[in-house]
Design a protein around this motif. Structure first.
Motif, PDB file in Angstrom:
ATOM      1  N   SER A  29     114.308  62.991  85.330  1.00 40.33           N
ATOM      2  CA  SER A  29     113.010  63.035  86.003  1.00 40.33           C
ATOM      3  C   SER A  29     113.123  62.471  87.416  1.00 40.33           C
ATOM      4  O   SER A  29     112.601  63.051  88.370  1.00 40.33           O
ATOM      5  CB  SER A  29     111.964  62.253  85.211  1.00 40.33           C
ATOM      6  OG  SER A  29     111.530  62.984  84.090  1.00 40.33           O
ATOM      7  N   TYR A  69     115.821  61.393  79.799  1.00 41.96           N
ATOM      8  CA  TYR A  69     114.592  61.969  80.354  1.00 41.96           C
ATOM      9  C   TYR A  69     114.266  61.339  81.707  1.00 41.96           C
ATOM     10  O   TYR A  69     113.941  62.031  82.680  1.00 41.96           O
ATOM     11  CB  TYR A  69     113.418  61.740  79.394  1.00 41.96           C
ATOM     12  CG  TYR A  69     113.377  62.653  78.187  1.00 41.96           C
ATOM     13  CD1 TYR A  69     113.343  64.037  78.336  1.00 41.96           C
ATOM     14  CD2 TYR A  69     113.346  62.127  76.903  1.00 41.96           C
ATOM     15  CE1 TYR A  69     113.278  64.874  77.233  1.00 41.96           C
ATOM     16  CE2 TYR A  69     113.287  62.957  75.789  1.00 41.96           C
ATOM     17  CZ  TYR A  69     113.251  64.324  75.955  1.00 41.96           C
ATOM     18  OH  TYR A  69     113.190  65.148  74.866  1.00 41.96           O
ATOM     19  N   ARG A  72     105.410  62.461  81.550  1.00 45.84           N
ATOM     20  CA  ARG A  72     105.843  61.640  82.681  1.00 45.84           C
ATOM     21  C   ARG A  72     104.614  61.156  83.452  1.00 45.84           C
ATOM     22  O   ARG A  72     103.737  61.945  83.798  1.00 45.84           O
ATOM     23  CB  ARG A  72     106.754  62.452  83.595  1.00 45.84           C
ATOM     24  CG  ARG A  72     107.259  61.696  84.824  1.00 45.84           C
ATOM     25  CD  ARG A  72     108.263  62.533  85.589  1.00 45.84           C
ATOM     26  NE  ARG A  72     107.677  63.773  86.072  1.00 45.84           N
ATOM     27  CZ  ARG A  72     108.345  64.918  86.205  1.00 45.84           C
ATOM     28  NH1 ARG A  72     109.614  64.991  85.865  1.00 45.84           N
ATOM     29  NH2 ARG A  72     107.742  65.997  86.666  1.00 45.84           N
ATOM     30  N   THR A 124     108.720  57.915  81.621  1.00 43.38           N
ATOM     31  CA  THR A 124     108.531  58.938  80.590  1.00 43.38           C
ATOM     32  C   THR A 124     108.368  58.275  79.233  1.00 43.38           C
ATOM     33  O   THR A 124     108.764  57.118  79.029  1.00 43.38           O
ATOM     34  CB  THR A 124     109.725  59.911  80.526  1.00 43.38           C
ATOM     35  OG1 THR A 124     110.888  59.194  80.083  1.00 43.38           O
ATOM     36  CG2 THR A 124     109.996  60.538  81.884  1.00 43.38           C
TER      37      THR A 124
END
Length: 393
Positions: free
Chosen positions: A331, A327, A269, A274
């Protein structure tokens, strides 16, 4: 006449020898059925070849047909380079291995292969004579409490896992290993960067983990779950993305690793973005880079597992897939929570500092009242006190 068999095998220690070149041999005291005791010396490579041949002779007991039926003990493959420490640490494994071997049914523990291996050889008896022409061997005896050492203290893997190649791989350097589709290899070491050190019969070398799958089921359980808190890493080499879900980064950039995958391509990240990035180009923040003997120094990157095509592969059938959208969504959610926590902690810190500042301020001292006059004092005294004052006067 009673057939020959071995009653007991005891590992005494090992020797460091210098002829024809420096190497190590283990010392075994073998007690036979007639109570005679013989001292034999064996290299670890010889012991491992003996072990591999024994597994081939008894495939059921070796777990080749069903792993649940395995009774032959495990033995780690030789390391690429054996040193004093690895030789010493391996003693516990060998001691347990020899004990377990002789506790097997007679068809194995008393088979000709086992008996022949532990029989005295000419070089065992002529060891002293052979050492006169050069530097004398150094002997290291096994400590009495070494057998009680915890298994976790032993260097190197204790149980080797078998993996199947799902596609052909041709080696690109001497330290790599060529495998063909369907080859079964023993994995000696799993490196996080996607290169695994494998043993195929009498050959050893590095193979990209993307070409391998376990024999008994998918291996996603070996992978860590995503860690959206992230670990801070520094890029050690520039990389330009080849696929849409990868990140292009320059050398020296800071990123957070949120998912470590077995094929050596980690999800990192940068800010709230990401993407996949090669693990061999990452170094944990605050750690020194390893250079000697590190497969990260290879010219070629290991391929991503998703690029290896094999319709029958377990990776295709049952593997959990996490999209980059997942993701990124998780995140952003974590980053928002972290920002909220940081903001709350900042407010608490400000309030704490204000309270501390108030406490540190000097408190105002009470004013001293003026002394009352003599007449006021006499007016407020009791009659008893007034009489005493008049008497004194």
């Amino acid at each position: 006449m009673t057939d020959s068999y071995i009653r007991h095998v005891q590992l005494l220690g090992f020797e460091k020898r210098y002829l024809p070149s420096q190497h190590y041999v283990y010392m075994f005291m073998v007690k036979w059925q007639d109570l005679t005791e013989k001292l034999v010396y064996r290299k670890y490579t010889e012991i491992y070849e003996f072990h591999k041949a024994l597994k081939e002779m008894f495939p059921i007991e070796a777990g080749d047909i069903n792993k649940e039926h395995r009774t032959i003990p495990h033995l780690p493959a030789p390391k690429w380079f054996d040193g004093l420490r690895s030789t010493e640490n391996r003693q516990v494994t060998l001691s347990d291995y020899s004990s377990s071997l002789l506790s097997l049914p007679p068809k194995i523990s008393r088979c000709p292969h086992v008996l022949k291996f532990f029989q005295v050889r000419p070089e065992d008896e002529n060891r002293v004579a052979n050492s006169n022409s050069g530097r004398k061997p150094e002997t290291f005896l096994l400590k009495e409490d070494s057998s009680k050492k915890n298994v976790s203290d032993i260097t190197g893997p204790i149980i080797l896992q078998s993996y199947r190649a799902i596609a052909d791989y041709d080696k690109n350097s001497k330290s790599e290993l060529t495998v063909k589709t369907g080859d079964v290899v023993d994995v000696v070491e799993k490196n996080e960067n996607g290169w695994w050190f494998c043993q195929l019969r009498n050959k050893r070398g590095w193979v990209p983990s993307a070409f391998l799958e376990p024999l008994d089921g998918p291996d996603e359980s070996e992978e860590q779950d995503p860690n959206y808190e992230g670990e801070l890493h520094i890029t050690t080499k520039e990389y330009s993305a080849d696929m849409e879900d990868e990140l292009s980064l320059k050398e020296g950039e800071s990123v957070e690793v949120i998912h470590k995958l077995l094929d050596g391509w980690w999800v990192v990240r940068r800010g709230s973005i990401t993407g996949y990035f090669p693990a061999m180009y990452l170094q944990k923040s605050g750690e020194k880079a390893l250079t000697n003997g590190n497969p990260s120094n290879r010219k070629a990157l290991p391929p991503r597992r998703s690029t290896i095509s094999n319709a029958n592969s377990m990776h295709k059938a049952n593997r959990k897939q996490i999209s980059q959208e997942t993701y990124r969504r998780n995140s952003k959610k974590y980053l928002k929570q972290r920002q909220s926590i940081i903001h709350s902690e900042s407010n608490i810190l400000i309030i704490t500092e204000e309270i501390k500042a108030e406490e540190d301020k000097p408190k105002p001292q009470p004013a001293i009242p003026p002394r009352p006059s003599k007449e006021l004092i006499l007016d407020r005294c009791s009659e008893h006190t007034k009489n005493k004052i008049r008497t004194v006067n």
